[in-house]
Design a protein around this motif. Structure first.
Motif, PDB file in Angstrom:
ATOM      1  N   TYR A 139       0.789  -1.379  -0.185  1.00 52.71           N
ATOM      2  CA  TYR A 139       0.016   0.156   0.186  1.00 52.71           C
ATOM      3  C   TYR A 139       0.719   1.278   0.075  1.00 52.71           C
TER       4      TYR A 139
ATOM      5  N   ASP B 243       3.240   4.399  -0.797  1.00 56.80           N
ATOM      6  CA  ASP B 243       3.285   5.017  -2.036  1.00 56.80           C
ATOM      7  C   ASP B 243       4.714   5.793  -1.943  1.00 56.80           C
ATOM      8  N   ARG B 244       5.831   5.086  -2.678  1.00 50.80           N
ATOM      9  CA  ARG B 244       7.169   5.440  -2.611  1.00 50.80           C
ATOM     10  C   ARG B 244       7.666   6.671  -2.676  1.00 50.80           C
ATOM     11  N   ARG B 245       6.815   7.370  -4.113  1.00 49.23           N
ATOM     12  CA  ARG B 245       7.118   8.804  -4.097  1.00 49.23           C
ATOM     13  C   ARG B 245       6.857   9.705  -3.290  1.00 49.23           C
ATOM     14  N   VAL B 246       5.757   9.711  -2.658  1.00 42.05           N
ATOM     15  CA  VAL B 246       5.496  10.503  -1.689  1.00 42.05           C
ATOM     16  C   VAL B 246       6.139  10.276  -0.217  1.00 42.05           C
TER      17      VAL B 246
ATOM     18  N   ARG C  40      -5.242   6.912  -7.569  1.00 44.81           N
ATOM     19  CA  ARG C  40      -3.781   7.671  -7.513  1.00 44.81           C
ATOM     20  C   ARG C  40      -3.613   8.813  -8.078  1.00 44.81           C
TER      21      ARG C  40
ATOM     22  N   GLU D 145       1.688  12.101 -11.354  1.00 48.59           N
ATOM     23  CA  GLU D 145       2.808  12.875 -11.040  1.00 48.59           C
ATOM     24  C   GLU D 145       2.912  14.405 -11.865  1.00 48.59           C
TER      25      GLU D 145
ATOM     26  N   TYR E 223      -2.513  13.990   3.433  1.00 49.58           N
ATOM     27  CA  TYR E 223      -2.380  12.981   2.409  1.00 49.58           C
ATOM     28  C   TYR E 223      -3.636  12.703   1.573  1.00 49.58           C
TER      29      TYR E 223
ATOM     30  N   LEU F 190      -4.765  10.879  -1.938  1.00 51.49           N
ATOM     31  CA  LEU F 190      -4.554   9.566  -1.891  1.00 51.49           C
ATOM     32  C   LEU F 190      -5.680   8.796  -1.470  1.00 51.49           C
TER      33      LEU F 190
ATOM     34  N   ARG G 257      -3.809   3.922   1.276  1.00 53.20           N
ATOM     35  CA  ARG G 257      -2.555   4.085   0.725  1.00 53.20           C
ATOM     36  C   ARG G 257      -2.033   5.357   1.752  1.00 53.20           C
TER      37      ARG G 257
ATOM     38  N   THR H   6       1.399   5.092   3.660  1.00 55.41           N
ATOM     39  CA  THR H   6       2.315   6.075   3.518  1.00 55.41           C
ATOM     40  C   THR H   6       2.886   6.885   4.810  1.00 55.41           C
TER      41      THR H   6
END
Length: 247
Positions: free
Chosen positions: A66, A68-71, A123, A126, A160, A166, A170, A174
Motif C-alpha cells: 500500500y 506510496d514510494r514517491r510520497v 492515485r 505525478e 495525504y 491518496l 494508501r 504511507t
C-alpha cells in the motif's frame, strides 16, 4: 506517575496508532502528562517509541504493497530538516504550552474528520503541482512534528487524503512509513536537549508495538469512511476532555 498507567496508555495508543495510520505521539503526549509524567518528558518520550510502533503497523500494510514510494521519498527528504528545525524551537515555547498546542491541534483535526471524512480519489498523477503540494505537506508536518515532539502521523494521513488525494489505505500506509522516518531526527534532537525519559519510553513502547500491528490488521479489513469518522470523533473527544480537565 503510575507505571501501570503508562503501560496501559502505550497499549491503547499503539492499537489506536496502527488502526488510524499514525505513530501515536500526538495522543500519547497528553495522556502521559495527565498520568503524571512531567510536561517535557510527556512531550518527547513518545517520540522514540513512535519508531517501532510505526514500523510494526506499516509492516501489516507493506505486506499488501500500500505505501506510496514517491510520497515517502519527498516527505522524508523535506521533513528531516524541517523536523530538526521545529525541535530546536521547543525550549523557547515551554512544555505546558506545547502540550496545550498538541491537544488543540488534535481536537481541530478530529472535528474536521468527523464533519468531512473526505472521499479519496484514485492515485493522483505525478505533476508539477502535485510535487509542490508534496513539498508543502512535508515541510508543514516536519516543523510541527519537531515542535510538538511527535512523528507527524496525526497530520500526515489527513493531509495525504485532503491535499494529495491518496486513497485511504494508501494514505495510512504511507503515513506510517514517513512517521517512522521522521521520528529519528526528532528523537536525536530532543535526546540532546535532555527531554526524553527512557524508562517511560520502555514502559510505553513495549506493549504499544505489538498492539500497533494488530490495529493495522484490523484497519485493512475495515470500512474506510467509518474508520475516518471514528478516528476523528475519538481524537476530538480525547483532546477536549484533556483541555477541560487541565483548564
Amino acid at each position: 506517575m503510575t507505571w501501570w498507567a503508562i503501560v496501559l496508555i502505550g497499549c491503547g495508543v499503539g492499537f489506536f496508532a496502527g488502526l488510524f495510520g499514525a505513530g501515536g505521539s500526538a495522543v500519547g503526549t497528553p495522556l502521559l502528562h495527565a498520568s503524571g509524567v512531567p510536561a517535557f518528558a510527556a512531550l518527547a518520550s513518545p517520540l522514540p517509541a513512535a519508531l517501532p510502533i510505526a514500523l510494526a503497523a506499516s509492516g501489516a500494510y507493506r505486506e499488501r504493497g500500500y505505501a506510496d514510494r514517491r510520497v515517502v521519498t519527498w516527505s522524508v527528504a523535506i521533513g528531516f530538516p524541517a523536523t530538526v528545525g521545529g525541535a530546536l524551537l521547543t525550549p523557547y515555547l515551554g512544555g505546558p504550552l506545547l502540550v496545550r498546542i498538541t491537544e488543540g491541534v488534535v481536537a481541530a483535526i478530529g472535528v474536521r474528520l468527523v464533519l468531512f471524512p473526505h472521499e479519496p480519489r484514485e492515485r493522483a498523477e505525478e505533476t508539477g503541482a502535485f510535487r509542490v503540494r508534496m513539498v508543502m505537506v512535508a515541510a508543514v508536518v516536519g516543523v510541527f512534528s519537531g515542535l510538538l515532539a511527535n512523528s507527524g502521523g496525526f497530520l500526515l494521513a489527513p493531509l495525504y487524503l485532503v491535499v494529495l488525494h491518496l486513497p485511504i489505505k494508501r494514505a495510512l500506509a504511507t503515513s506510517l512509513v514517513v512517521a517512522a522516518a521522521l521520528a529519528v531526527p526528532g528523537t536525536v534532537t530532543h535526546w540532546a536537549l535532555g527531554h526524553i525519559d527512557w524508562l517511560v519510553v520502555l514502559a510505553y513502547a513495549a506493549p504499544a508495538t505489538p498492539a500497533a500491528y494488530f490495529g493495522a490488521r484490523l484497519a485493512i479489513r475495515s470500512n474506510p469512511e467509518w474508520l475516518t469518522r471514528i478516528y476523528g470523533a475519538a481524537l476530538a473527544l480525547l483532546a477536549c476532555v484533556l483541555l477541560i480537565v487541565r483548564k
